[in-house]
Design a protein around this motif. Structure first.
Motif, PDB file in Angstrom:
ATOM      1  N   PHE A   1      34.429  32.165  11.340  1.00  0.00           N
ATOM      2  CA  PHE A   1      35.898  32.115  11.357  1.00  0.00           C
ATOM      3  C   PHE A   1      36.360  31.688  12.758  1.00  0.00           C
ATOM      4  CE2 PHE A   1      34.572  35.420   8.379  1.00  0.00           C
ATOM      5  CZ  PHE A   1      35.129  34.939   7.207  1.00  0.00           C
ATOM      6  N   PRO A   2      36.183  30.404  13.094  1.00  0.00           N
ATOM      7  CA  PRO A   2      36.588  29.944  14.431  1.00  0.00           C
ATOM      8  C   PRO A   2      38.100  29.930  14.588  1.00  0.00           C
ATOM      9  CG  PRO A   2      35.914  28.098  13.063  1.00  0.00           C
ATOM     10  CD  PRO A   2      35.630  29.337  12.263  1.00  0.00           C
ATOM     11  N   GLU A   3      38.526  29.818  15.838  1.00  0.00           N
ATOM     12  CA  GLU A   3      39.957  29.787  16.118  1.00  0.00           C
ATOM     13  C   GLU A   3      40.615  28.557  15.505  1.00  0.00           C
ATOM     14  OE1 GLU A   3      41.745  32.091  17.527  1.00  0.00           O
ATOM     15  OE2 GLU A   3      40.032  33.409  17.906  1.00  0.00           O
ATOM     16  N   GLU A   4      39.926  27.448  15.554  1.00  0.00           N
ATOM     17  CA  GLU A   4      40.451  26.205  14.974  1.00  0.00           C
ATOM     18  C   GLU A   4      39.304  25.441  14.333  1.00  0.00           C
ATOM     19  OE1 GLU A   4      40.265  23.708  19.198  1.00  0.00           O
ATOM     20  OE2 GLU A   4      42.128  23.832  18.069  1.00  0.00           O
ATOM     21  N   PHE A   5      39.684  24.570  13.407  1.00  0.00           N
ATOM     22  CA  PHE A   5      38.689  23.794  12.674  1.00  0.00           C
ATOM     23  C   PHE A   5      38.103  22.711  13.589  1.00  0.00           C
ATOM     24  CE2 PHE A   5      37.536  20.104  10.110  1.00  0.00           C
ATOM     25  CZ  PHE A   5      36.698  20.681   9.165  1.00  0.00           C
ATOM     26  N   LYS A   6      36.774  22.675  13.653  1.00  0.00           N
ATOM     27  CA  LYS A   6      36.093  21.650  14.439  1.00  0.00           C
ATOM     28  C   LYS A   6      35.013  21.015  13.570  1.00  0.00           C
ATOM     29  CE  LYS A   6      36.741  23.733  19.005  1.00  0.00           C
ATOM     30  NZ  LYS A   6      36.055  24.262  20.212  1.00  0.00           N
ATOM     31  N   PRO A   7      34.893  19.686  13.628  1.00  0.00           N
ATOM     32  CA  PRO A   7      33.839  19.031  12.833  1.00  0.00           C
ATOM     33  C   PRO A   7      32.458  19.438  13.319  1.00  0.00           C
ATOM     34  CG  PRO A   7      35.506  17.451  13.560  1.00  0.00           C
ATOM     35  CD  PRO A   7      35.763  18.710  14.308  1.00  0.00           C
ATOM     36  N   ALA A   8      31.499  19.387  12.415  1.00  0.00           N
ATOM     37  CA  ALA A   8      30.108  19.668  12.781  1.00  0.00           C
ATOM     38  C   ALA A   8      29.570  18.544  13.657  1.00  0.00           C
ATOM     39  CB  ALA A   8      29.259  19.819  11.522  1.00  0.00           C
ATOM     40  N   SER A   9      28.673  18.895  14.565  1.00  0.00           N
ATOM     41  CA  SER A   9      28.059  17.917  15.466  1.00  0.00           C
ATOM     42  C   SER A   9      26.568  18.180  15.500  1.00  0.00           C
ATOM     43  CB  SER A   9      28.676  18.034  16.868  1.00  0.00           C
ATOM     44  OG  SER A   9      28.050  17.132  17.761  1.00  0.00           O
ATOM     45  N   TRP A  10      25.779  17.253  14.984  1.00  0.00           N
ATOM     46  CA  TRP A  10      24.331  17.438  14.897  1.00  0.00           C
ATOM     47  C   TRP A  10      23.567  16.294  15.551  1.00  0.00           C
ATOM     48  CZ3 TRP A  10      27.458  16.401  10.643  1.00  0.00           C
ATOM     49  CH2 TRP A  10      27.327  15.122  10.097  1.00  0.00           C
ATOM     50  N   TRP A  11      24.168  15.528  16.408  1.00  0.00           N
ATOM     51  CA  TRP A  11      23.514  14.385  17.034  1.00  0.00           C
ATOM     52  C   TRP A  11      23.644  14.498  18.551  1.00  0.00           C
ATOM     53  CZ3 TRP A  11      28.020  14.402  14.326  1.00  0.00           C
ATOM     54  CH2 TRP A  11      29.187  14.084  15.017  1.00  0.00           C
TER      55      TRP A  11
END
Length: 401
Positions: free
Chosen positions: A221-231
């Motif tokens: 449950f983060p403060e704001e939505f952030k895209p996933a980063s896997w690179w």
């Protein structure tokens, strides 16, 4: 005896007389002395050497060292490939396990909650003057308290979201495995930079989708939505591969602008909605079961309100838990987060020069079109419409100001 000797003499004389004698004599040929000039031949000692050893001795020392280094780097890259294959199996198994967690915990919590609600109702009906009802009331309180703890645990770890994380990790590690295998087949010379790049990608995936639950688990449950980063971070490079032109670069920039302004923003909005809904349900489930557990303690008092509150809150908690974990809202949030990360990666690769140096322009254009679910003509029309809209917007802004 004398007769036998006479017969032997007669036989020997007869056989010797019966042999024919050659009457023709063959003249002997005269001898000719022919002198043939001798070719001078130097005496050489023949030595057999193994071709491989003779070839290596004739190579420069730098070339020998480079070949040895290539073999070492290939072995290192094969080691990385083995680790990738091991991670694929681990993430797949853990994803199946956490999917079982979600279904088993959901069924258990709902059964406990509904059973406790039924017992609370029975205790409230027979509360006056019956001592045995106390045992039913205590049992319902214990069950509701246990259900509150299980619901809080499920809301904290979000098993459906954990399952989706492992699915994404398995898929991305499989893609990395295919890329490494293709690289090993298509390239003879492997450098240390190639090995380091593969290790960076493995570590980035490990960081994006961790296996342990304690310490390294992603914030649900983060403060704001952030895209996933896997690179890993792409380093700026110079130069272009074959197939790139100014028109193609402009087309890729326009497609990146459209992806960012339309698709990425849309998935970000949907992700925020899923995050808020999941947070509300994650708080509501344990709170309702907790209120039901506290209310069950007061069953048997003068008023029957405690039994009504306990039954109502327990029933609502079962509905909320089913909606949250049965509907897999956490999985939906993770799906939007991963999709937004995909568009971020696509935008980054289209704006960077790394792909332009390593991959043919036409091949990359085809790859982008397939990933976006469009044909090549539709992708080019999308870029042209985006360019025209930007031109009109600039003209309107110039007239306005």
């Amino acid at each position: 005896m004398a007769s036998l000797q006479v017969s032997r003499v007669v036989l020997s004389s007869s056989t010797s007389c019966s042999r024919p004698k050659a009457a023709v004599s063959i003249p002997k040929l005269p001898k000719f002395n022919v002198s043939v000039p001798k070719i001078p031949i130097k005496k050489q000692t023949l030595s057999v050497k193994e071709p491989s050893f003779e070839f290596v001795e004739n190579l420069p020392l730098s070339l020998i060292q480079r070949r040895g280094s290539d073999a070492i780097q290939r072995a290192r890259l094969n080691t990385v490939l083995e680790e990738v294959m091991d991670r694929i199996e681990m993430h797949k198994n853990i994803g199946d396990q956490r999917n079982n967690w979600n279904s088993l915990l959901l069924n258990s919590v709902n059964m406990i909650t509904l059973t406790a609600a039924l017992m609370a109702g029975m205790a409230s009906v027979n509360a006056h003057g019956v001592d045995s009802v106390t045992a039913v009331k205590i049992a319902s309180t214990v069950l509701l308290t246990s259900a509150t703890g299980f619901a809080a645990l499920m809301s904290k770890i979000q098993p459906s979201q954990l399952t989706e994380e492992q699915r994404n990790a398995t898929r991305l590690f499989k893609r990395l495995r295919v890329e490494i295998e293709m690289f090993l087949r298509e390239n003879e010379d492997i450098t240390e930079e190639d090995v380091k790049e593969a290790i960076k990608r493995v570590l980035s995936l490990d960081k994006a989708y961790p296996l342990p639950l304690i310490g390294t688990m992603l914030e649900k449950f983060p403060e704001e939505f952030k895209p996933a980063s896997w690179w890993p971070e792409n380093k700026p490079k110079t130069g272009l591969a074959d197939g790139w032109s100014h028109e193609l670069e402009t087309e890729m920039r326009e497609v990146a602008h459209v992806v960012k302004s339309r698709d990425a923003e849309e998935y970000e909005k949907l992700g925020n909605v899923a995050l808020k809904l999941n947070r509300f349900l994650a708080i509501s489930g344990p709170v309702l079961t907790g209120v039901s557990a506290v209310s069950s303690v007061f069953i048997g008092q003068d008023s029957g309100l405690a039994g009504i509150v306990a039954m109502t809150c327990a029933s609502l908690a079962a509905v909320v838990n089913t909606l949250e974990h049965g509907g897999q809202v956490g999985m939906v949030f993770e799906m939007y987060r991963n999709s937004a990360g995909f568009f971020s990666l696509l935008e980054e690769t289209m704006n960077s020069t790394e792909k332009k140096e390593n991959e043919n322009g036409q091949v990359y254009e085809t790859r982008v079109a397939v990933k976006l679910g469009r044909s090549l003509s539709e992708l080019r029309d999308l870029a042209k419409r985006s360019d025209l809209s930007q031109v009109k917007a600039n003209e309107f802004a110039s007239k306005l100001f």
